[in-house]
Motif scaffolding. Structure first.
Motif, mmCIF file in Angstrom:
data_model
loop_
_atom_site.group_PDB
_atom_site.id
_atom_site.type_symbol
_atom_site.label_atom_id
_atom_site.label_comp_id
_atom_site.label_asym_id
_atom_site.label_seq_id
_atom_site.Cartn_x
_atom_site.Cartn_y
_atom_site.Cartn_z
ATOM 1 N N VAL A 132 -36.884 28.850 66.534
ATOM 2 C CA VAL A 132 -38.244 29.369 66.458
ATOM 3 C C VAL A 132 -38.759 29.466 67.886
ATOM 4 O O VAL A 132 -38.371 28.690 68.760
ATOM 5 N N ASP A 133 -39.623 30.408 68.128
ATOM 6 C CA ASP A 133 -40.220 30.587 69.442
ATOM 7 C C ASP A 133 -40.722 29.240 69.962
ATOM 8 O O ASP A 133 -41.511 28.567 69.292
ATOM 9 N N PRO A 134 -40.275 28.794 71.136
ATOM 10 C CA PRO A 134 -40.692 27.476 71.648
ATOM 11 C C PRO A 134 -42.194 27.371 71.888
ATOM 12 O O PRO A 134 -42.738 26.286 71.991
ATOM 13 N N ARG B 133 -39.939 31.626 57.860
ATOM 14 C CA ARG B 133 -39.211 31.511 59.131
ATOM 15 C C ARG B 133 -38.962 30.046 59.491
ATOM 16 O O ARG B 133 -37.872 29.680 59.922
ATOM 17 N N LEU B 134 -39.966 29.192 59.303
ATOM 18 C CA LEU B 134 -39.779 27.765 59.585
ATOM 19 C C LEU B 134 -38.718 27.164 58.674
ATOM 20 O O LEU B 134 -37.838 26.423 59.130
ATOM 21 N N ARG B 135 -38.797 27.442 57.372
ATOM 22 C CA ARG B 135 -37.807 26.889 56.434
ATOM 23 C C ARG B 135 -36.393 27.304 56.817
ATOM 24 O O ARG B 135 -35.466 26.516 56.728
ATOM 25 N N GLN B 136 -36.234 28.530 57.264
ATOM 26 C CA GLN B 136 -34.921 29.059 57.586
ATOM 27 C C GLN B 136 -34.434 28.631 58.970
ATOM 28 O O GLN B 136 -33.289 28.259 59.141
ATOM 29 N N GLN B 137 -35.310 28.668 59.958
ATOM 30 C CA GLN B 137 -34.894 28.464 61.345
ATOM 31 C C GLN B 137 -35.195 27.090 61.916
ATOM 32 O O GLN B 137 -34.519 26.644 62.842
ATOM 33 N N GLU B 138 -36.235 26.451 61.432
ATOM 34 C CA GLU B 138 -36.634 25.158 62.004
ATOM 35 C C GLU B 138 -37.321 24.317 60.925
ATOM 36 O O GLU B 138 -38.526 24.085 60.984
ATOM 37 N N LEU C 46 -42.660 19.258 58.378
ATOM 38 C CA LEU C 46 -41.572 19.621 57.485
ATOM 39 C C LEU C 46 -41.971 20.826 56.652
ATOM 40 O O LEU C 46 -43.084 20.880 56.135
ATOM 41 N N SER C 47 -41.047 21.770 56.478
ATOM 42 C CA SER C 47 -41.387 22.995 55.753
ATOM 43 C C SER C 47 -40.579 23.182 54.469
ATOM 44 O O SER C 47 -40.788 24.152 53.761
ATOM 45 N N ARG C 48 -39.664 22.281 54.157
ATOM 46 C CA ARG C 48 -38.872 22.390 52.929
ATOM 47 C C ARG C 48 -39.311 21.324 51.925
ATOM 48 O O ARG C 48 -39.447 20.150 52.271
#
Length: 80
Positions: free
Chosen positions: A4-6, A25-30, A43-45
């Motif tokens: 994810v974009d820093p 995007r968060l769930r998938q990438q970070e 946490l996104s999941r």
């Protein structure tokens, strides 16, 4: 794994204005996002959140209780 974009922050006005557009995007990438400004993790999941909230042997809210105490009035009676 893509990052994810820093510069991304869950504290940003962009996130506050429309957090839902960032969740996939968060769930998938970070799925575990570290927010350095407040030394905390986001946490996104669902499964991760559920584990943190129910696995009391692996996770604790002790540090959160200390930080939240002034707001939550832990150990004090609340004003009426």
């Amino acid at each position: 794994m893509p990052q994810v974009d820093p510069r991304f922050s869950v504290l940003s006005e962009d996130f506050a204005a429309d957090p839902y557009r960032h969740f996939a995007r968060l769930r998938q990438q970070e799925p575990v996002h570290y927010e350095s400004a407040i030394d905390s993790y986001f946490l996104s999941r669902y499964g991760d959140v559920k584990r943190v909230l129910t696995d009391h042997e692996a996770f604790t809210t002790e540090t959160l209780q200390v930080r939240a105490e002034p707001v939550m009035r832990v150990g004090r009676s609340s004003p009426r």
